[in-house]
Design a protein around this motif. Structure first.
Motif, mmCIF file in Angstrom:
data_model
loop_
_atom_site.group_PDB
_atom_site.id
_atom_site.type_symbol
_atom_site.label_atom_id
_atom_site.label_comp_id
_atom_site.label_asym_id
_atom_site.label_seq_id
_atom_site.Cartn_x
_atom_site.Cartn_y
_atom_site.Cartn_z
ATOM 1 N N ALA A 25 0.854 -1.190 0.000
ATOM 2 C CA ALA A 25 0.000 0.000 0.000
ATOM 3 C C ALA A 25 0.890 1.239 0.000
ATOM 4 O O ALA A 25 2.077 1.168 0.302
ATOM 5 N N GLY A 26 0.326 2.345 -0.343
ATOM 6 C CA GLY A 26 1.073 3.599 -0.258
ATOM 7 C C GLY A 26 1.714 3.969 -1.561
ATOM 8 O O GLY A 26 2.417 3.174 -2.189
ATOM 9 N N ILE A 27 1.443 5.158 -2.003
ATOM 10 C CA ILE A 27 1.965 5.650 -3.270
ATOM 11 C C ILE A 27 2.947 6.773 -2.967
ATOM 12 O O ILE A 27 2.671 7.624 -2.125
ATOM 13 N N PRO A 28 4.111 6.760 -3.622
ATOM 14 C CA PRO A 28 5.063 7.844 -3.353
ATOM 15 C C PRO A 28 4.471 9.191 -3.751
ATOM 16 O O PRO A 28 4.028 9.373 -4.876
ATOM 17 N N ALA A 29 4.432 10.100 -2.814
ATOM 18 C CA ALA A 29 3.786 11.388 -3.071
ATOM 19 C C ALA A 29 4.781 12.546 -3.087
ATOM 20 O O ALA A 29 4.543 13.559 -3.726
ATOM 21 N N SER A 30 5.884 12.385 -2.394
ATOM 22 C CA SER A 30 6.848 13.482 -2.359
ATOM 23 C C SER A 30 8.259 12.915 -2.355
ATOM 24 O O SER A 30 8.461 11.709 -2.229
ATOM 25 N N GLN A 31 9.196 13.807 -2.500
ATOM 26 C CA GLN A 31 10.609 13.439 -2.506
ATOM 27 C C GLN A 31 10.982 12.619 -1.274
ATOM 28 O O GLN A 31 11.787 11.708 -1.347
ATOM 29 N N ALA A 32 10.334 12.933 -0.149
ATOM 30 C CA ALA A 32 10.674 12.256 1.113
ATOM 31 C C ALA A 32 10.389 10.761 1.028
ATOM 32 O O ALA A 32 11.018 9.961 1.727
ATOM 33 N N ASP A 33 9.432 10.358 0.187
ATOM 34 C CA ASP A 33 9.113 8.941 0.058
ATOM 35 C C ASP A 33 10.209 8.156 -0.648
ATOM 36 O O ASP A 33 10.165 6.933 -0.693
ATOM 37 N N TRP A 34 11.148 8.846 -1.251
ATOM 38 C CA TRP A 34 12.235 8.196 -1.977
ATOM 39 C C TRP A 34 13.549 8.230 -1.195
ATOM 40 O O TRP A 34 14.599 7.876 -1.733
ATOM 41 N N THR A 35 13.503 8.688 0.057
ATOM 42 C CA THR A 35 14.749 8.748 0.833
ATOM 43 C C THR A 35 14.650 7.894 2.093
ATOM 44 O O THR A 35 13.603 7.413 2.435
#
Lengths: 67, 429
Positions: B419-429
């Motif tokens: 679940a959960g879709i990357p929404a911002s840059q923070a989701d990739w760090t």
């Protein structure tokens, strides 16, 4: 040495200028992003290709040695 | 550590195919040293020739010859960096996590030996945020430091829980302090990676094999598997009864055996995960887990992920969920992927609904062609491969769906989709 046109797809923002400057090697897809021919750039297109590279607003286009 | 530990028990580990498992034997540092001794350092580049003779290929998915990667980084010079990539991001795969939890010191030996081979003094271990595993790995590194085993300094780095976080250039970006996003590969990571240095990124299983090849040699490694694809590999087997098992198997073992298809019948088999290929169960059963046989079928052994979809589940519904997930996990950096994958996901959902628009199938095929081979990474290519094989294998089910019917007897999802879709840059760090 032959050269080939390549696009950095993460830099490209789909301005589409390359397709206007070098229609022999670049067409645009339905979203406005360049589809680049895998054929090498021949001497008679080299000048137009260099212009497409230098004029790309996103600096996403490059000429690389043909592989 | 004393010299008596330096003699590895060759007899125990040199039996080849009969001596499995080679990798998945639970060992803390004491047990590891008793069985293997310390890492057999032998000087820069020395190991590369042995790895080439062994024919080891990368176990992270792409299957690139390990020796060629080692050579490219060794030749690039300039203070190379080595990364052990444990960020297997396929939601259905858990072989790297299991390896790191079971035999961390084989991986860490491999990391040291690879570092020595390419002349690196810095190394990283890149792993998803599993708190217990991080704690175990931290303890393992501390124990090695106390025993004076490691020559290159190792730093543990956390990978974000994103599908593309384990992509080579995304790994480098994250270690450099940025988001775990793939980048364009000119120049390649082996020339310009972590902190601009030539960087070797090897999957953690590849490193564990390397640690054993360094000890037992090329012909020992080749005693398992086939001449063209030697050795063993870890495979995550999601069987039709819903159980998941990580097995170490000789390359070339039939998929039917690994998935126990005779006892646990399935309608279709997904080979290679969400960037992989659906095959009918009957077709898959006889195919060996080896690229020579899988490639003509449009599949690849990849990172050894196999999933058997049981009867009574809907392959179309599964494909819709997976493709939607893949579209959401696009890094959104490349136009063809950013535009293509969401349209493909929506189009597949429409095709799976009653009375789909007549042109939707042609649209899907066109979008697939436009997305393919135009990204900085292989995400669009893998997603399109999954889509095309789903359309081919679940054709009968799609026809039923078009009439408003579904043959499934259970609507419970089978394949895991986070679940959960990357929404911002923070989701990739």
């Amino acid at each position: 040495m032959n050269q080939q046109l390549r696009v950095n797809p993460t830099a490209c923002t789909g301005h589409g200028l390359c397709a206007e400057l070098l229609p022999e090697r670049v067409t645009l897809d339905e979203w406005g992003y360049p589809v680049i021919s895998a054929d090498p750039v021949p001497a008679q297109l080299a000048r137009a290709a260099r212009r497409a590279v230098t004029d790309c607003p996103a600096l996403a286009l490059m000429l690389v040695a043909d592989r | 550590m004393t010299a008596t530990h330096a003699l590895p028990r060759h007899d125990r580990h040199s039996r080849g195919p009969g001596g499995l498992p080679r990798l998945l034997q639970a060992m803390d540092l004491d047990a590891h040293l008793a069985a293997y001794g310390p890492p057999p350092y032998r000087g820069p580049r020395q190991l590369i020739e042995v790895v080439a003779a062994a024919g080891l290929t990368g176990r992270g998915g792409a299957g690139f010859p390990a020796a060629r990667k080692l050579t490219a980084v060794a030749e690039a010079g300039r203070g190379a960096v080595v990364v052990g990539n444990g960020a297997e991001s396929e939601p259905a795969s858990c072989k790297d996590k299991q390896l790191l939890g079971t035999a961390p010191h084989l991986v860490l030996d491999g990391l040291q030996l690879a570092a020595e081979a390419v002349g690196a003094t810095r190394a990283y271990l890149y792993v998803h945020p599993h708190p217990r595993l991080h704690q175990q790995l931290g303890s393992a590194l501390a124990a090695r430091a106390a025993a004076g085993l490691d020559r290159a300094e190792v730093q543990l780095v956390t990978a974000p829980p994103r599908f593309l976080a384990g992509e080579e250039s995304a790994v480098v970006s994250r270690i450099n302090g940025g988001p775990a996003l793939p980048r364009f590969k000119i120049p390649p990571v082996h020339q310009r990676g972590v902190a601009g240095a030539p960087t070797l990124v090897h999957n953690v299983e590849t490193l564990a094999h390397l640690a054993q090849i360094a000890r037992y040699g090329a012909s020992w490694f080749r005693a398992a598997g086939a001449a063209a694809e030697p050795g063993t590999m870890l495979a995550t087997c999601r069987r039709a009864d819903g159980t998941v098992e990580v097995v170490e198997t000789a390359i070339g073992t039939p998929l039917g055996e690994l998935l126990r298809l005779p006892d646990l019948p399935a309608q279709a088999v997904l080979v290679g995960g969400y960037h992989g290929t659906w095959l009918t169960s009957a077709h898959a059963a006889a195919l060996p887990l080896a690229n020579a046989a899988l490639r003509p079928a449009g599949a690849a052994a990849g990172a050894g992920l196999l999933a058997a979809l049981p009867h009574g589940r809907c392959g179309v519904t599964e494909a819709v969920r997976v493709v939607r997930y893949l579209a959401a996990e696009s890094a959104g950096q490349c136009g063809p992927c950013l535009n293509g994958l969401p349209r493909i996901a929506a189009g597949l959902a429409e095709l799976a609904a009653p009375r789909p628009r007549p042109g939707i199938r042609a649209d899907l095929e066109r979008w697939a062609g436009l997305a393919e081979r135009r990204g900085a990474c292989h995400h669009p290519d893998g997603s399109v491969r999954f889509l095309r094989s789903a359309l081919a294998i679940f054709g009968t089910e799609l026809t039923a769906h078009a009439r408003g019917q579904c043959t499934a007897t259970s609507s419970r999802p089978f394949l895991p989709v986070p679940a959960g879709i990357p929404a911002s840059q923070a989701d990739w760090t």
